[in-house]
Scaffold this active site. Sequence first.
Site, PDB file in Angstrom:
ATOM      1  N   CYS A 121      13.693 -18.990  25.140  1.00  0.00           N
ATOM      2  CA  CYS A 121      14.175 -17.931  24.268  1.00  0.00           C
ATOM      3  C   CYS A 121      14.559 -18.594  22.956  1.00  0.00           C
ATOM      4  O   CYS A 121      14.390 -19.804  22.802  1.00  0.00           O
ATOM      5  CB  CYS A 121      15.316 -17.120  24.885  1.00  0.00           C
ATOM      6  SG  CYS A 121      16.857 -18.011  25.107  1.00  0.00           S
ATOM      7  N   CYS A 195      12.171 -13.762  25.075  1.00  0.00           N
ATOM      8  CA  CYS A 195      12.436 -12.992  23.866  1.00  0.00           C
ATOM      9  C   CYS A 195      11.160 -12.926  23.042  1.00  0.00           C
ATOM     10  O   CYS A 195      10.312 -13.820  23.102  1.00  0.00           O
ATOM     11  CB  CYS A 195      13.612 -13.556  23.073  1.00  0.00           C
ATOM     12  SG  CYS A 195      13.256 -14.899  21.959  1.00  0.00           S
ATOM     13  N   CYS A 202       6.099 -20.372  20.368  1.00  0.00           N
ATOM     14  CA  CYS A 202       6.149 -21.351  21.458  1.00  0.00           C
ATOM     15  C   CYS A 202       5.012 -22.359  21.330  1.00  0.00           C
ATOM     16  O   CYS A 202       3.854 -21.983  21.130  1.00  0.00           O
ATOM     17  CB  CYS A 202       6.054 -20.633  22.800  1.00  0.00           C
ATOM     18  SG  CYS A 202       6.457 -21.685  24.209  1.00  0.00           S
TER      19      CYS A 202
END
Length: 260
Positions: A121, A195, A202
């Site tokens: 997250c 999230c 990422c």
Amino acid sequence: MRPSDPAAPAFVRLAAHPLRWKLLTELAASDYRVRELVERVSQPQNLVSYHLRLLRGGGLVTARRSNFDARDSYYHLDLQQCAHALTNAGTALHPALGFAPTPPLPSSARLERRPTVLFTCTGNSARSPIAEALLRHRTDGHVEVTSAGSHPKPCLHSDAVQVLREQHGIDISGQRPRHLDTLVGHRFDYVISLCDKVREVCPDFGDRPRLVHWSIPDPAAATAPGPVGHPAFVRTAADIDTRIRYLLPLLTLTPQEVQP
């Protein structure tokens, strides 16, 4: 059909449609935006949106605005609701079939090595450390799990620490947020974003991990800091724990057994 003949249960009527079944199977693996579902099922957006509305009306699918782009919505399959609907459908067919399915725990006998899971997250201060702690707790060390954030906070959110301690008997007070960059080069079987923002940034971990998205609101953004067991954090932990229970059976499957 005779007037006295019973109608098929609502779940059966909803799920029997080929496109709706395809949407259900896609959403069983991850939360998706409409345009992603359009691509995955190869159908026009208006048709996909129509059937998503029917699934939402039937209580099987929910939707929430993306925290990354408010013009987008993420769709989520409520597996717990599906389990209850399947039980009710079984009962309608025969009373002996009316037992609620329970996701089995991973069997260490099937594991050649420990599966590896990364939860992500943005701040790594609430959602992802909650998920890390709950998965570690439920698998008793049979899964190697960690968490990290794209913009880690200086420390864990106090409500996350307290809710885990009070609701689940887990102490993560000694844990500190970590940056995603510290894990580049590590191998993971699952990379699960919690999230919408971190999903977009990422890093690529190579070795083709299974990418899963759980679109979960930030409990820290829901309200100002409050007393121990703040309701937003209690709800978030419960949501994550439910998702983890349905993740557990997948962790013992081989890549060939997991649906693409």
